[in-house]
Design a protein around this motif. Structure first.
Motif, PDB file in Angstrom:
ATOM      1  N   ALA A   1      -7.727   1.950  -2.386  1.00  0.00           N
ATOM      2  CA  ALA A   1      -8.134   0.555  -2.228  1.00  0.00           C
ATOM      3  C   ALA A   1      -8.120   0.206  -0.743  1.00  0.00           C
ATOM      4  O   ALA A   1      -7.243   0.635  -0.007  1.00  0.00           O
ATOM      5  N   LYS A   2      -9.090  -0.583  -0.318  1.00  0.00           N
ATOM      6  CA  LYS A   2      -9.148  -0.956   1.092  1.00  0.00           C
ATOM      7  C   LYS A   2      -8.426  -2.282   1.311  1.00  0.00           C
ATOM      8  O   LYS A   2      -8.558  -3.215   0.523  1.00  0.00           O
TER       9      LYS A   2
ATOM     10  N   HIS B   1      -9.705  -9.932   0.870  1.00  0.00           N
ATOM     11  CA  HIS B   1     -10.853 -10.699   0.412  1.00  0.00           C
ATOM     12  C   HIS B   1     -10.584 -11.297  -0.973  1.00  0.00           C
ATOM     13  O   HIS B   1     -10.858 -12.466  -1.227  1.00  0.00           O
ATOM     14  N   LEU B   2     -10.011 -10.495  -1.854  1.00  0.00           N
ATOM     15  CA  LEU B   2      -9.667 -10.991  -3.185  1.00  0.00           C
ATOM     16  C   LEU B   2      -8.634 -12.120  -3.100  1.00  0.00           C
ATOM     17  O   LEU B   2      -8.707 -13.105  -3.817  1.00  0.00           O
TER      18      LEU B   2
ATOM     19  N   ARG C   1     -12.371 -15.406   0.463  1.00  0.00           N
ATOM     20  CA  ARG C   1     -13.360 -15.564   1.529  1.00  0.00           C
ATOM     21  C   ARG C   1     -13.189 -14.404   2.496  1.00  0.00           C
ATOM     22  O   ARG C   1     -12.160 -13.730   2.508  1.00  0.00           O
ATOM     23  N   GLU C   2     -14.197 -14.224   3.305  1.00  0.00           N
ATOM     24  CA  GLU C   2     -14.161 -13.112   4.241  1.00  0.00           C
ATOM     25  C   GLU C   2     -13.268 -13.473   5.420  1.00  0.00           C
ATOM     26  O   GLU C   2     -13.428 -14.530   6.013  1.00  0.00           O
TER      27      GLU C   2
ATOM     28  N   ASP D   1      -8.958  -4.605   3.480  1.00  0.00           N
ATOM     29  CA  ASP D   1      -9.897  -5.713   3.635  1.00  0.00           C
ATOM     30  C   ASP D   1     -10.320  -6.281   2.292  1.00  0.00           C
ATOM     31  O   ASP D   1     -10.442  -7.483   2.106  1.00  0.00           O
ATOM     32  N   GLU D   2     -10.552  -5.363   1.340  1.00  0.00           N
ATOM     33  CA  GLU D   2     -11.003  -5.817   0.023  1.00  0.00           C
ATOM     34  C   GLU D   2      -9.912  -6.624  -0.669  1.00  0.00           C
ATOM     35  O   GLU D   2     -10.183  -7.626  -1.319  1.00  0.00           O
ATOM     36  N   ILE D   3      -8.672  -6.156  -0.518  1.00  0.00           N
ATOM     37  CA  ILE D   3      -7.567  -6.884  -1.149  1.00  0.00           C
ATOM     38  C   ILE D   3      -7.436  -8.269  -0.529  1.00  0.00           C
ATOM     39  O   ILE D   3      -7.290  -9.270  -1.222  1.00  0.00           O
TER      40      ILE D   3
ATOM     41  N   GLN E   1       0.822  -1.193   0.000  1.00  0.00           N
ATOM     42  CA  GLN E   1       0.000   0.000   0.000  1.00  0.00           C
ATOM     43  C   GLN E   1       0.864   1.253   0.000  1.00  0.00           C
ATOM     44  O   GLN E   1       0.548   2.251  -0.639  1.00  0.00           O
TER      45      GLN E   1
ATOM     46  N   GLY F   1      -8.191  -9.566  -9.779  1.00  0.00           N
ATOM     47  CA  GLY F   1      -8.570  -8.175  -9.629  1.00  0.00           C
ATOM     48  C   GLY F   1      -7.352  -7.290  -9.671  1.00  0.00           C
ATOM     49  O   GLY F   1      -6.249  -7.707  -9.309  1.00  0.00           O
TER      50      GLY F   1
END
Lengths: 349, 495
Positions: free
Chosen positions: B228-229, B235-236, B240-241, B231-233, B205, B221
Motif C-alpha cells: 500500500a502506498k 488520500h483516503l 482530498r489530495e 500517499d493513497e492512505i 506501515q 477503505g
C-alpha cells in the motif's frame, strides 16, 4: 438564543433550586396549617380544600411574607459576605477553613475597639476589616511562601484565629457601649419588607462589585486561570504567587466585614461564635455551582447558594422542626446540589 | 474458511444529532496486526469504546470468532477476550509493577493475598514480553516505556484474543518504539489479534499486516499493508489530495538575534549552545528524555539555570521568569497541552489572550466585546473550528485545541516562538495548518525553535536541525545535510 441560555445555566441552576426550596416549604407549611386547623376546629374529616379555605394559613403567610423575607435576607448577610471571599478562593483552586474563626476574631476586635476611645465609627469598621485582611494575607503568604496546601495552612489558622479571639476577649464575650454601628443589622419596622437593614444593602453592593471584578477585569481572569490550570498560568507569565496572596487577603477583608456584622447582630463580641461557619460558607459556594477543584464558580451562584441555606433554616423553624433535623436536611441538600451539578455537566458534554 | 477473530459489520452510533459512526465494517484475523487509521474525529475512539464495552452501538453487529459479541461493560469485554490499552496509561502510580499487573485479580484465599502465587503470575506475564522491569518500584518512578509494558503485561494476564492499542507510541522514543514492536510481533506469533491505532503512518506501515481507514465515521477503505502506498492512505484519510503536507518555503534567515550559550540546568540540559536567526525555523530532534523539553523550559525561564547565557538582541536574558520572557517577546507552547498549555474549562478567548489583555483593557477592566472580536479574528486566521469565542476550549478536538495554544503566541505577537511537540496527537489536517502557520511566521521575520520527535516533519519544516543526546545539543546543520537515518544515529549516541 440557545447559546445564551447555556451561559446562564450555571447561575440559573441554583436559582431553580431556590425556587424549588421555597415551593416545597410553602407546600409543607400549607399542609401543616390545614392539619392545625382541622385539629383546632375538631373536624378531622374536613376536606383538604375546605380546610384550606377556612384556615388562615398563618405558617405559610409567615414564610412567604415580606417580613420573613427581610429576616431571611438579614440572616444571609454573614454567610453571603463570607461566600464572596470564599468564591474568589475556591475559583482559584484554594480553600479557606479559617473563615469562621476570623469572623469570631473580628467580632471581638470590633467590640474591644468600641471599648477604647482611640477609634470610633468608621475607624472601628476599617480596623476590624483590616484585621481580617491581615489574617488572609498571612494565609496567602504561608501558602505561597512555603508552598503548602491551603487546606493545611488554613486549618492551622482556624485554630490560631480562634485562640487569638479568646485571648483578646479574655475568654468571654465582650460587651460594648451603645453605638450607631448596631444599626447595620437592626430590623426596623418588623412587619414590612422595607426598610432593609444597611447590612443587606452593603452585602448586595459588594456582591455586584465582586461579580464585576471576577467577570470583567484582568484580575478576575487571572483568578480563573490559576484555578483552571496553575501550570498554564505560570507559563503565561501570570504572577501566580502574588495573585494568590491578593486573593486570600481580599477574602480576609470580606471575612473581617462578616465579623463586624456578626458583632452588631449579637450586640457583643463573642470568641466562640461562628464555629463551623466556614463549612456553611463553603457549602453556599458549592451549591452555587463552584468546583472545589477550581476554575469554575460565580458570585451570583454563591449568593443564591447562601440564600438557599437560610431559606432552609427559616422554613424548618416555621415547621417547628428541631435543630438536628435542619442539619440533616442541609447536609442532604449540599450533596444533592453537587450531584445535580455533576449530572448537568455530564449532559453538557 | 473459519470466521475471523473479530468482525464488525455496519456499526452505527450517534450522540444526539452528531453521527459519530455512520457505518463501520472491518475484520481482524487471528494473529494479525490491524492498523486503524483516521484523522482525529474520524470515529476511532468511539469505535474502541464500543469494542471495550464502554458504549453500546445503535445499529450493526459485532462478532467474536463468529459468535455475536455485545459487551455490556469493560469488565465483560475483558472477560470475553477483548483487552484495551489506552493512550493515557491507567496505572496506579503508587503501587509497584507486580501489584499493578494483578490489580483486580489477585490470587487470594479468604481475602488474604497469596504472595508467592502473586509474584509468580506477575513474573510470568512479564516474561512473555521478554523484558525485565523492577517489580518492587512504584510504577510512577518507571519510564513511560516501562509503564506501558506493565500495562501490556496486565492486559496479558487475562489472555486476550484481541488486544486494542490506542496510540501506544505517542510518548515513546524511537528505541522504545522498536522494543514495543518486538513485543507486538511476539504477541502476534502467539495468535493474539492486535488492533493498532496510530497517527504515525510510517509506524503502521512497519508493524501492521492490514489496515482500515476511517473517515467521518465511515470505513472508507482497507487492504494489505504490504504494497500500500502512503500517499493513497493519506488520500483516503483526508478525502482530498495532499500534494505536499509540508508547505514549500524559500526563506533566507537573516542575522542571528537569539543566542544561547553553554546553557545548563539542574540535571538537564547539560550543555546547549545555539544561535537562532531572524526568520528561521530551528528544529531540535532527539529521543524522549534527551533534554529537549528541559532546554526550552530553561531558555523560557520556567526552570532554573545553573550555567550559561541567553542573549536576545544583545540583551542578557539569562535569569528571568516566564513573565519576563513574554515581555521580551518570547513565547512558548508546552508539550503538555492539557496541564500546562490550556485552561480547558475556560473560553477560547481567555485562552488566547491570557498573556496580553492590554489591547482591550483599560485600568484592568476588560471589554469583552473587543476581546471576542479580536479572538474571532485569530480563530479565523488559524482555521479553528468552533462555535464562538466564548466556548470552553475543552470542548474542541485536539487539533483545534493545539491551534488555540499556538494562537496565544500570535495574539501576543511573540518574535521568538518556542514550540514543544506542537503537533503531537493531532490529525493530519491540523498538522498541515500548523506547519503553514510556522512557515508564515518565519516569513514575517519571526524565529521558531521547533522540538519534535517526528523526524519527517522536522525535515519538512525546518531550516536547520540540531540533535540532542543526553542533555547535549550538537551538530546544528542545514536541513539538507541531514537524513532521518543520520538524525537517529546522533540521537542514539552512535555518532
Amino acid at each position: 438564543m440557545r447559546i445564551s441560555w447555556r451561559k446562564h445555566l450555571n447561575t440559573l441552576g441554583p436559582l431553580v433550586g431556590l425556587v424549588f426550596v421555597v415551593l416545597i416549604f410553602s407546600g409543607l407549611l400549607a399542609w401543616k396549617d390545614v392539619a392545625d386547623h382541622r385539629e383546632f376546629s375538631g373536624d378531622e374529616t374536613m376536606s383538604f380544600f375546605a380546610a384550606m379555605g377556612e384556615a388562615e394559613l398563618f405558617g405559610l403567610r409567615a414564610f412567604l411574607g415580606g417580613a420573613n423575607a427581610k429576616i431571611v435576607l438579614t440572616q444571609t448577610v454573614i454567610v453571603a459576605l463570607g461566600a464572596l471571599g470564599m468564591t474568589l478562593i475556591i475559583i482559584s483552586g484554594g480553600i479557606d477553613l479559617s473563615a469562621g474563626s476570623v469572623v469570631a476574631l473580628c467580632s471581638v476586635v470590633g467590640a474591644q475597639l468600641l471599648n477604647t476611645d482611640w477609634a470610633a465609627g468608621l475607624g472601628v469598621v476599617l480596623i476590624t476589616v483590616a484585621v481580617g485582611g491581615l489574617v488572609g494575607f498571612a494565609n496567602g503568604a504561608v501558602i505561597t511562601g512555603l508552598r503548602m496546601m491551603p487546606f493545611i495552612v488554613t486549618l492551622g489558622m482556624m485554630t490560631i484565629a480562634r485562640g487569638a479571639a479568646k485571648w483578646l476577649g479574655g475568654n468571654q464575650t465582650v460587651n460594648f457601649p451603645e453605638t450607631p454601628l448596631l444599626n447595620l443589622m437592626a430590623l426596623r419596622a418588623p412587619d414590612s419588607f422595607l426598610p432593609l437593614p444597611p447590612g443587606v444593602l452593603i452585602a448586595a453592593v459588594l456582591a455586584v462589585v465582586t461579580a464585576f471584578l471576577l467577570k470583567h477585569t484582568v484580575f478576575g481572569r487571572y483568578v480563573f486561570a490559576i484555578g483552571s490550570s496553575e501550570a498554564t498560568a505560570r507559563l503565561c507569565g501570570i504572577r501566580v504567587q502574588r495573585t494568590k496572596v491578593v486573593i486570600y487577603a481580599l477574602a480576609g477583608l470580606y471575612f473581617g466585614l462578616a465579623g463586624l456584622m456578626q458583632m452588631t447582630r449579637l450586640g457583643q463580641g463573642d470568641p466562640t461564635v461562628a464555629i463551623g461557619l466556614e463549612l456553611d460558607i463553603i457549602a453556599a459556594v458549592v451549591i452555587g455551582g463552584a468546583s472545589l477543584s477550581g476554575g469554575a464558580g460565580s458570585v451570583a451562584g454563591s449568593m443564591v447558594g447562601a440564600l438557599i441555606m437560610t431559606t432552609l433554616r427559616s422554613g424548618s423553624q416555621l415547621m417547628g422542626w428541631p435543630n438536628y433535623f435542619q442539619e440533616i436536611i442541609i447536609g442532604t441538600v449540599i450533596i444533592l446540589a453537587v450531584a445535580l451539578d455533576r449530572l448537568r455537566h455530564k449532559k453538557a458534554q | 474458511m473459519p470466521a475471523p477473530r473479530l468482525q464488525m459489520t455496519d456499526v452505527h452510533k450517534a450522540f444526539g444529532a452528531t453521527k459519530a459512526l455512520r457505518g463501520v465494517s472491518f475484520a481482524v484475523e487471528r494473529g494479525e496486526v490491524h492498523a486503524l487509521i483516521g484523522e482525529n474525529g474520524a470515529g476511532k475512539s468511539t469505535l474502541m469504546k464500543i469494542l471495550s464495552g464502554a458504549l453500546k452501538p445503535d445499529a450493526g453487529s459485532i462478532a467474536l470468532e463468529g459468535i455475536p459479541f455485545r459487551p455490556g461493560n469493560p469488565l465483560h469485554a475483558r472477560e470475553s477476550g477483548v483487552a484495551m490499552i489506552y493512550q493515557e496509561l491507567n496505572l496506579a502510580p503508587h503501587l509497584n509493577a507486580e501489584e499493578n499487573i494483578l490489580l483486580g485479580r489477585e490470587p487470594s484465599r479468604l481475602g488474604r493475598i497469596d504472595r508467592r502465587a502473586h509474584r509468580k503470575a506477575a513474573i510470568r506475564a512479564l516474561d512473555e514480553l521478554e523484558h525485565h522491569i523492577p517489580l518492587d518500584v512504584p510504577v510512577g518512578e518507571l519510564t513511560i516505556a516501562e509503564q506501558q509494558l506493565v500495562e501490556i503485561a496486565r492486559a496479558l494476564v487475562t489472555e486476550p484474543k484481541v488486544l486494542i492499542m490506542d496510540e501506544p507510541t505517542s510518548s515513546l522514543s524511537r528505541v522504545d518504539t522498536q522494543n514495543l514492536f518486538r513485543v507486538i510481533r511476539q504477541l502476534r506469533e502467539r495468535g493474539v489479534s492486535i488492533v493498532y491505532i496510530s497517527h504515525f503512518l510510517e509506524e503502521c506501515q512497519e508493524i501492521a499486516d492490514r489496515f482500515t481507514v476511517l473517515r467521518d465515521g465511515e470505513s472508507v477503505g482497507s487492504g494489505r499493508m504490504a504494497g500500500a502506498k502512503l500517499d493513497e492512505i493519506i488520500h483516503l484519510m483526508v478525502g482530498r489530495e495532499i500534494a505536499d503536507i509540508y508547505p514549500p518555503h524559500a526563506r533566507r534567515p537573516e542575522k542571528v538575534i537569539f543566542d544561547v550559550h553553554q546553557l545548563a540546568g539542574i540535571g538537564k540540559p547539560a550543555d546547549v549552545t545555539l544561535e537562532l536567526r531572524r526568520g528561521e525555523v530551528l528544529g531540535i530532534a532527539g529521543l524522549v528524555g534527551a533534554g529537549r523539553t528541559e532546554t526550552l523550559r530553561a531558555v523560557f525561564g520556567l526552570d532554573r539555570i545553573q550555567r550559561g547565557r541567553v542573549l536576545y538582541l544583545d540583551r542578557d536574558l539569562t535569569r528571568r521568569s516566564p513573565r519576563g520572557s513574554w515581555r521580551n517577546g518570547i513565547g512558548m507552547v508546552s508539550e503538555n497541552r492539557k496541564e500546562e498549555g490550556l485552561m480547558l474549562e475556560q473560553s477560547l478567548a481567555d485562552n488566547l489572550c491570557l498573556t496580553r489583555f492590554r489591547p482591550f483593557s483599560l485600568f484592568g477592566w476588560i471589554s469583552r466585546r473587543r476581546q471576542h472580536a479580536a479572538s474571532a479574528g485569530l480563530m479565523g486566521r488559524l482555521g479553528v473550528r468552533a462555535r464562538e469565542p466564548g466556548q470552553a476550549v475543552g470542548e474542541l478536538s485536539g487539533g483545534n485545541q493545539q491551534k488555540i495554544a499556538i494562537g496565544r503566541l500570535l495574539h501576543h505577537d511573540a518574535d521568538i516562538l518556542l514550540l514543544d511537540e506542537p503537533t503531537r496527537g493531532i490529525d493530519v489536517g491540523s498538522k498541515q495548518q500548523i506547519y503553514q502557520i510556522m512557515n508564515q511566521l518565519a516569513e514575517q521575520g519571526k524565529s521558531v525553535i521547533f522540538v519534535s520527535s517526528y523526524l519527517p516533519e522536522l525535515l519538512g519544516v525546518c531550516d536547520r536541525i540540531g540533535v540532542m543526546c543526553r542533555g547535549v545539543l550538537s551538530g546544528i546543520r542545514p536541513v539538507g545535510d541531514w537524513s532521518e537515518h543520520e538524525i537517529i544515529a546522533v540521537a542514539t549516541g552512535q555518532k
